[in-house]
Write a protein that holds these residues in place. Structure first.
Motif, PDB file in Angstrom:
ATOM      1  N   PHE A   1      36.560  45.211  47.051  1.00  0.00           N
ATOM      2  CA  PHE A   1      36.217  43.883  47.554  1.00  0.00           C
ATOM      3  C   PHE A   1      35.660  43.989  48.962  1.00  0.00           C
ATOM      4  CE2 PHE A   1      38.013  41.201  44.310  1.00  0.00           C
ATOM      5  CZ  PHE A   1      39.057  41.932  43.775  1.00  0.00           C
TER       6      PHE A   1
ATOM      7  N   GLY B   1      34.269  41.065  43.909  1.00  0.00           N
ATOM      8  CA  GLY B   1      34.721  42.387  43.537  1.00  0.00           C
ATOM      9  C   GLY B   1      33.729  43.192  42.724  1.00  0.00           C
TER      10      GLY B   1
ATOM     11  N   GLY C   1      37.667  37.093  42.560  1.00  0.00           N
ATOM     12  CA  GLY C   1      38.057  37.624  43.856  1.00  0.00           C
ATOM     13  C   GLY C   1      39.342  36.977  44.339  1.00  0.00           C
TER      14      GLY C   1
END
Lengths: 113, 113
Positions: free
Chosen positions: A89, A106, B42
């Protein structure tokens, strides 16, 4: 709100090859750009970070570059190994939100032997 | 040092039930954060506390409340759980925000049925 875009979402490389992950951000006030590695079922852990007054930083096989004018930064992993397989990330600090981190979605990196 | 400790690690709730996720850090950090992580999304900021005595909303605060009990502890409360709150929750802390590393807890995997 402010965005952090991360590409690619998945990346498969052969062991020994290089891997590059790219991110762009929209908040011009962001001044801190960390990269986190997350293994399956584990917490995110910092692998490298860069601050806005630096253009490039290297730590062994990992390097990060930052272009503040273009608002993008990249992670470079050289000589990849199977243990590099994980989700990575990128993030950018949000000065207007207590400097909390705004994360990209990500990149799932798979390194095959 | 334990770093950032979250409890519980796993929880299953029925729709409408309430619960509090606990987070404590022993690094004397000023800033604390709650994120949720969903597949492909994320980490998204729910609430943050830039310093003891202050809390503010992040990107996805609806359905949650927080309490900064003292410098060490930052709790997240779900008053009436909904299936959309099924997620992995991470607490994090940093020395003061800005350009300092954020350390994450081990996460709480919450399922709302």
């Amino acid at each position: 709100g402010e965005n952090v875009e991360q590409h690619p979402s998945t990346l498969s490389v052969q062991e020994g090859d290089s891997a590059v992950i790219k991110c762009t951000y929209s908040d011009s006030a962001s001044n801190y750009f960390p990269w986190y590695k997350q293994e399956l079922g584990k917490r995110p852990q910092l692998i490298i970070d860069i601050r806005s007054n630096v253009g490039e930083k290297k730590d062994q096989r990992i390097a990060v570059t930052l272009n503040k004018t273009a608002k993008h930064f990249s992670l470079h992993i050289t000589e990849t190994q199977p243990e590099d397989s994980a989700v990575y990330f990128c993030a950018a600090s949000m000065p207007n939100s207590g400097y909390a981190l705004n994360f990209g979605k990500g990149t799932s990196l798979l390194v095959t032997p | 040092n334990a770093g950032v400790t979250q409890t519980p690690k796993f929880q299953v709730l029925k729709t409408g039930q309430s619960m509090t996720l606990q987070c404590a850090q022993d690094m004397n950090h000023n800033s604390m954060y709650w994120y949720r992580q969903d597949p492909g999304m994320g980490l998204r900021l729910i609430y943050y506390s830039a310093s003891e005595g202050t809390t503010d909303k992040g990107e996805v605060p609806n359905g949650y409340n927080v309490s900064r009990l003292n410098k060490r502890e930052f709790s997240l409360r779900l008053e009436s759980a909904a299936p959309s709150q099924t997620s992995v929750y991470f607490c994090a802390s940093s020395e003061w925000g800005g350009d300092t590393e954020a350390f994450f807890g081990q996460g709480t995997r919450l399922t709302v049925v």
